[in-house]
Scaffold this motif. Structure first.
Motif, PDB file in Angstrom:
ATOM      1  N   ARG A  59       0.828  -1.208   0.000  1.00 29.05           N
ATOM      2  CA  ARG A  59       0.000   0.000   0.000  1.00 29.05           C
ATOM      3  C   ARG A  59       0.860   1.255   0.000  1.00 29.05           C
ATOM      4  O   ARG A  59       0.532   2.244  -0.648  1.00 29.05           O
ATOM      5  CB  ARG A  59      -0.958  -0.009   1.194  1.00 29.05           C
ATOM      6  CG  ARG A  59      -2.030  -1.096   1.085  1.00 29.05           C
ATOM      7  CD  ARG A  59      -3.076  -0.980   2.164  1.00 29.05           C
ATOM      8  NE  ARG A  59      -2.538  -1.025   3.500  1.00 29.05           N
ATOM      9  CZ  ARG A  59      -2.531  -2.109   4.282  1.00 29.05           C
ATOM     10  NH1 ARG A  59      -3.040  -3.257   3.836  1.00 29.05           N
ATOM     11  NH2 ARG A  59      -2.042  -2.044   5.505  1.00 29.05           N
ATOM     12  N   GLY A  62       2.236   1.633  -3.599  1.00 25.31           N
ATOM     13  CA  GLY A  62       1.160   2.030  -4.505  1.00 25.31           C
ATOM     14  C   GLY A  62       1.589   2.078  -5.955  1.00 25.31           C
ATOM     15  O   GLY A  62       2.225   1.151  -6.460  1.00 25.31           O
ATOM     16  N   GLY A  74      -6.086  -0.592 -12.583  1.00 21.15           N
ATOM     17  CA  GLY A  74      -6.003   0.209 -11.379  1.00 21.15           C
ATOM     18  C   GLY A  74      -5.334  -0.565 -10.270  1.00 21.15           C
ATOM     19  O   GLY A  74      -4.782  -1.644 -10.479  1.00 21.15           O
ATOM     20  N   PHE A  89      -4.401   9.512   1.315  1.00 23.23           N
ATOM     21  CA  PHE A  89      -3.446   9.091   0.295  1.00 23.23           C
ATOM     22  C   PHE A  89      -2.674  10.307  -0.202  1.00 23.23           C
ATOM     23  O   PHE A  89      -3.200  11.404  -0.273  1.00 23.23           O
ATOM     24  CB  PHE A  89      -4.182   8.445  -0.888  1.00 23.23           C
ATOM     25  CG  PHE A  89      -4.577   7.020  -0.648  1.00 23.23           C
ATOM     26  CD1 PHE A  89      -4.032   6.006  -1.415  1.00 23.23           C
ATOM     27  CD2 PHE A  89      -5.486   6.691   0.342  1.00 23.23           C
ATOM     28  CE1 PHE A  89      -4.396   4.684  -1.199  1.00 23.23           C
ATOM     29  CE2 PHE A  89      -5.857   5.379   0.570  1.00 23.23           C
ATOM     30  CZ  PHE A  89      -5.314   4.376  -0.212  1.00 23.23           C
ATOM     31  N   THR A  94       4.660   9.790  -7.434  1.00 28.35           N
ATOM     32  CA  THR A  94       3.686   9.249  -8.378  1.00 28.35           C
ATOM     33  C   THR A  94       3.675  10.175  -9.587  1.00 28.35           C
ATOM     34  O   THR A  94       3.518  11.375  -9.453  1.00 28.35           O
ATOM     35  CB  THR A  94       2.289   9.156  -7.739  1.00 28.35           C
ATOM     36  OG1 THR A  94       2.405   8.366  -6.557  1.00 28.35           O
ATOM     37  CG2 THR A  94       1.300   8.517  -8.690  1.00 28.35           C
ATOM     38  N   LEU A  98      -4.255  10.592 -11.000  1.00 29.65           N
ATOM     39  CA  LEU A  98      -5.132   9.484 -10.652  1.00 29.65           C
ATOM     40  C   LEU A  98      -6.444   9.976 -10.061  1.00 29.65           C
ATOM     41  O   LEU A  98      -6.507  11.059  -9.490  1.00 29.65           O
ATOM     42  CB  LEU A  98      -4.446   8.584  -9.603  1.00 29.65           C
ATOM     43  CG  LEU A  98      -3.146   7.914 -10.011  1.00 29.65           C
ATOM     44  CD1 LEU A  98      -2.488   7.276  -8.794  1.00 29.65           C
ATOM     45  CD2 LEU A  98      -3.387   6.872 -11.095  1.00 29.65           C
ATOM     46  N   ASP A  99      -7.453   9.144 -10.202  1.00 28.92           N
ATOM     47  CA  ASP A  99      -8.688   9.296  -9.447  1.00 28.92           C
ATOM     48  C   ASP A  99      -8.643   8.254  -8.342  1.00 28.92           C
ATOM     49  O   ASP A  99      -8.109   7.150  -8.537  1.00 28.92           O
ATOM     50  CB  ASP A  99      -9.921   9.001 -10.309  1.00 28.92           C
ATOM     51  CG  ASP A  99     -10.292  10.130 -11.247  1.00 28.92           C
ATOM     52  OD1 ASP A  99      -9.738  11.244 -11.109  1.00 28.92           O
ATOM     53  OD2 ASP A  99     -11.141   9.899 -12.120  1.00 28.92           O
ATOM     54  N   ILE A 100      -9.213   8.590  -7.198  1.00 27.77           N
ATOM     55  CA  ILE A 100      -9.310   7.626  -6.101  1.00 27.77           C
ATOM     56  C   ILE A 100     -10.742   7.581  -5.611  1.00 27.77           C
ATOM     57  O   ILE A 100     -11.406   8.619  -5.484  1.00 27.77           O
ATOM     58  CB  ILE A 100      -8.331   7.954  -4.952  1.00 27.77           C
ATOM     59  CG1 ILE A 100      -8.335   6.847  -3.902  1.00 27.77           C
ATOM     60  CG2 ILE A 100      -8.626   9.320  -4.348  1.00 27.77           C
ATOM     61  CD1 ILE A 100      -7.197   6.923  -2.907  1.00 27.77           C
ATOM     62  N   PHE A 102     -12.905   6.022  -2.373  1.00 25.97           N
ATOM     63  CA  PHE A 102     -12.843   5.428  -1.045  1.00 25.97           C
ATOM     64  C   PHE A 102     -14.109   4.606  -0.839  1.00 25.97           C
ATOM     65  O   PHE A 102     -15.220   5.089  -1.105  1.00 25.97           O
ATOM     66  CB  PHE A 102     -12.735   6.522   0.020  1.00 25.97           C
ATOM     67  CG  PHE A 102     -11.415   7.241  -0.004  1.00 25.97           C
ATOM     68  CD1 PHE A 102     -10.304   6.723   0.653  1.00 25.97           C
ATOM     69  CD2 PHE A 102     -11.278   8.438  -0.683  1.00 25.97           C
ATOM     70  CE1 PHE A 102      -9.084   7.392   0.629  1.00 25.97           C
ATOM     71  CE2 PHE A 102     -10.067   9.113  -0.710  1.00 25.97           C
ATOM     72  CZ  PHE A 102      -8.962   8.589  -0.049  1.00 25.97           C
ATOM     73  N   THR A 129      -4.803  13.445   0.286  1.00 30.80           N
ATOM     74  CA  THR A 129      -6.211  13.371  -0.086  1.00 30.80           C
ATOM     75  C   THR A 129      -6.915  12.488   0.934  1.00 30.80           C
ATOM     76  O   THR A 129      -6.540  11.323   1.116  1.00 30.80           O
ATOM     77  CB  THR A 129      -6.370  12.792  -1.502  1.00 30.80           C
ATOM     78  OG1 THR A 129      -5.673  13.629  -2.418  1.00 30.80           O
ATOM     79  CG2 THR A 129      -7.831  12.699  -1.902  1.00 30.80           C
ATOM     80  N   ALA A 138      -9.708   1.292  -1.024  1.00 33.09           N
ATOM     81  CA  ALA A 138      -9.625   2.442  -1.928  1.00 33.09           C
ATOM     82  C   ALA A 138      -9.187   1.927  -3.299  1.00 33.09           C
ATOM     83  O   ALA A 138      -8.402   0.981  -3.402  1.00 33.09           O
ATOM     84  CB  ALA A 138      -8.636   3.476  -1.401  1.00 33.09           C
ATOM     85  N   GLU A 140      -7.576   3.180  -6.969  1.00 32.34           N
ATOM     86  CA  GLU A 140      -6.942   4.204  -7.799  1.00 32.34           C
ATOM     87  C   GLU A 140      -6.990   3.777  -9.253  1.00 32.34           C
ATOM     88  O   GLU A 140      -6.676   2.630  -9.576  1.00 32.34           O
ATOM     89  CB  GLU A 140      -5.483   4.425  -7.386  1.00 32.34           C
ATOM     90  CG  GLU A 140      -5.317   5.131  -6.073  1.00 32.34           C
ATOM     91  CD  GLU A 140      -3.862   5.400  -5.710  1.00 32.34           C
ATOM     92  OE1 GLU A 140      -3.639   6.230  -4.814  1.00 32.34           O
ATOM     93  OE2 GLU A 140      -2.938   4.788  -6.310  1.00 32.34           O
TER      94      GLU A 140
END
Length: 170
Positions: A59, A62, A74, A89, A94, A98-100, A102, A129, A138, A140
């Motif tokens: 994690r 990532g 993803g 996050f 990175t 990205l979109d995340i 939850f 975030t 979560a 991503e």
């Protein structure tokens, strides 16, 4: 609390994560297990191939150091217990936006956020975030994926390893 002190405390809280990241690891190919995840939304089911990040080290690493992510791919971050809303996050090291999403205990999306790469040399200089509520997982994906597919809060995700089986949009 003044902003400088807050930033310093955030950075200190993230320092243990740096010890889990190994810069000598191959950043271009993952050795994480993958699964097919389905997002149940008003515009139909959407399937993604996701890497499963289960351990603290996985994690923490990532999607760092990646130059790209396949369109329907993803990373699913899984936790053994609910994570508090103040635990978020960051995008340190990175390279791609990205979109995340939850997720709650049933796999329902509580929050969706867009995250931009952080080119700072110190993790404490990267924004964090955070969701609005505790989360159990979560997801991503590439920035813009959720919007392009019409995926919204309230939509539900399912994957084969999920304990309670598939959920559906109400």
């Amino acid at each position: 609390m003044n902003p400088t002190r807050r930033r310093m405390l955030q950075g200190m809280a993230l320092l243990p994560l740096l010890t889990l990241w190994r810069p000598d690891a191959d950043a271009r190919s993952s050795r994480l297990p993958t699964t097919t995840l389905t997002v149940h939304s008003a515009r139909g089911p959407h399937r993604l191939t996701v890497e499963l990040a289960r351990s603290a080290a996985e994690r923490s690493r990532g999607l760092m150091e990646r130059d790209s992510l396949a369109e329907d791919a993803g990373m699913l971050f899984l936790y053994g217990a609910a994570q508090p809303a103040h635990s978020g996050f960051w995008m340190y090291r990175t390279r791609i936006a990205l979109d995340i999403a939850f997720l709650d205990a049933e796999g329902r999306i509580n929050d969706i956020h867009r995250m931009q790469p952080c080119r700072a040399t110190s993790p404490s200089d990267c924004p964090v975030t955070r969701p609005s509520a505790p989360y159990h997982a979560a997801l991503e994906v590439n920035a813009g994926y959720f919007e392009a597919k019409g995926i919204e809060t309230g939509d539900c995700l399912s994957w084969p390893e999920q304990d309670d089986g598939a959920c559906r949009r109400p």
